[in-house]
Design an enzyme around this catalytic site. Structure first.
Site, PDB file in Angstrom:
ATOM      1  N   ARG A 138       0.838  -1.206   0.000  1.00 54.67           N
ATOM      2  CA  ARG A 138       0.000   0.000   0.000  1.00 54.67           C
ATOM      3  C   ARG A 138       0.866   1.246   0.000  1.00 54.67           C
ATOM      4  NH1 ARG A 138      -2.994   3.947   2.760  1.00 54.67           N
ATOM      5  NH2 ARG A 138      -5.153   4.093   2.021  1.00 54.67           N
ATOM      6  N   CYS A 139       1.945   1.228   0.765  1.00 57.27           N
ATOM      7  CA  CYS A 139       2.843   2.388   0.802  1.00 57.27           C
ATOM      8  C   CYS A 139       3.438   2.688  -0.566  1.00 57.27           C
ATOM      9  CB  CYS A 139       3.989   2.139   1.793  1.00 57.27           C
ATOM     10  SG  CYS A 139       3.486   2.062   3.524  1.00 57.27           S
ATOM     11  N   MET A 140       3.693   1.647  -1.353  1.00 55.88           N
ATOM     12  CA  MET A 140       4.388   1.805  -2.633  1.00 55.88           C
ATOM     13  C   MET A 140       3.443   2.145  -3.782  1.00 55.88           C
ATOM     14  SD  MET A 140       7.286  -1.188  -2.608  1.00 55.88           S
ATOM     15  CE  MET A 140       6.089  -2.530  -2.677  1.00 55.88           C
TER      16      MET A 140
END
Length: 407
Positions: free
Chosen positions: A396-398
């Site tokens: 999700r962060c990426m």
């Protein structure tokens, strides 16, 4: 014209996503500057790129359009017709530059748009400027601090500098100095890239905001409800200002939920401890709740005389109410074992990227969490993660979703 941005949930079928392939900015991390650049270790770039390519292919195999931040930024810079305006703004926000700015600017102006963007992302070392141009003591002392322009190694976490809510965007004021310049690239893209500049895209908050907020704390539960973590990197005052902006300009959104999570490195954003995986299912790191399963959550709504704020502690019940389901299922990251749970949360076991209802991408290293998701009926795509995870961020962060299908 069809909207180029549309995010009204966390789980709607993902159609278009923005990523940044790890590049030479990662090779400008040294042990002395790990802390200031927000890394705990130095990743191996070649393997990191291989893992990121695997992540991208996993999305492409699911018929998701994948756009690259570095490509869009270069195209937007070319379309703007004036490299110097963007470059001047970038230099003005660089703490290491004062008298050196003129010839660093001249050096960077010698590149074409693609290479200029790459260089602004990777950083400019003092050794790149000819010695004959250096006139000041700090410029000559390369061993004291080696950069004129700092590298931006966290750029592959495209989730944080900006986030789509509905058909608009928050362009975020980043909390850490090492990341503040990152949102400039998204601002450039929205202003000048033909894909976006031809539409009037609402900007819910901009990077000049008074208080910090980051995309890892912004979750879109449904078209009426936004969930935002008040965390190490998102200020409660920023959440209140965003709520006021949304209520004034986006009629569909009825409420903003602010959830308070511990301000620690391992829990830096809400999505490191809590993500949505299906209509009524979430993965959660159990340590953010007390022994009674309580968590401080505040419901912000528009009242007759301004914002009305209702405190609650029954987080799981609140989630069920706003989603209009009988109950929600919290799937514990790492299960009930406190050791496994802490280890897998550190390695982003709770940081899932939903690509459709009940279908997620996760890191392969979090085996217990992944099996628990499967046992709960979730389809799990595992991606390789030995180097990507060193930056303290998961799938999700990426990723910065730009378009999802409405539920």
């Amino acid at each position: 014209m069809e909207n180029t941005l549309n995010i009204t949930s966390e789980i709607g079928k993902l159609r278009t996503v923005l990523v940044k392939r790890p590049g030479s900015e990662l090779e400008n991390i040294t042990p002395e500057y790990l802390h200031s650049l927000l890394f705990d270790d130095i990743p191996y770039l070649k393997m990191m790129q291989k893992e990121h390519d695997y992540f991208v292919k996993t999305m492409q195999d699911a018929q998701i359009e994948v756009l690259y931040l570095e490509n869009l930024a270069a195209e937007a810079l070319r379309e703007s017709g004036d490299k110097e305006i963007f470059l001047t703004k970038m230099i003005q926000e660089s703490s290491q530059l004062d008298a050196s700015a003129l010839y660093v600017r001249d050096y960077l102006m010698s590149f074409d748009e693609k290479d200029m963007i790459k260089k602004l992302m990777s950083g400019v070392k003092k050794s790149e400027i000819p010695a004959r141009k250096k006139k000041h003591l700090n410029e000559m002392m390369e061993n004291q601090y080696p950069f004129f322009l700092d590298p931006l190694p966290n750029l592959y976490f495209t989730r944080d500098p900006a986030a789509v809510i509905g058909n608009g965007v928050t362009i975020n004021k980043m909390f850490q100095p090492a990341r503040r310049k990152e949102s400039m690239f998204m601002e450039l893209i929205l202003q000048h890239h033909p894909r976006f500049s031809k539409q009037e895209i609402p900007i819910w908050t901009d990077r000049e905001a008074q208080f910090p907020m980051e995309g890892g704390d912004e979750l879109i539960l449904n078209k009426e409800t936004i969930l935002i973590g008040v965390s190490e990197r998102t200020d409660a005052r920023a959440v209140e200002q965003l709520a006021e902006n949304l209520f004034r300009r986006e009629t569909q959104i009825k409420r903003v939920l602010a959830v308070e999570i511990p301000e620690t490195r391992s829990f830096m954003h809400l999505d490191t401890v809590f993500t949505m995986v299906n209509y009524d299912q979430f993965t959660i790191h159990p340590a953010i709740q007390n022994q009674q399963g309580e968590l401080n959550v505040y419901i912000l709504e528009q009242g007759d005389n301004g914002l009305e704020i209702t405190p609650r502690k029954d987080f799981q019940r609140v989630m069920a109410e706003v989603l209009e389901v009988p109950e929600v299922d919290f799937i514990p990251c790492g299960g009930e074992d406190v050791i496994v749970s802490a280890r897998e949360q550190w390695n982003d076991g709770a940081n899932t990227l939903a690509i459709a209802p009940g279908e997620v991408i996760t890191y392969d290293r979090n085996q217990v969490s992944n099996e628990l998701l499967r046992s709960a009926g979730i389809k799990v795509h595992e991606v390789i993660s030995s180097e990507l995870s060193r930056g303290r961020g998961g799938p999700r962060c990426m990723s910065m979703p730009l378009v999802r299908e409405n539920l």
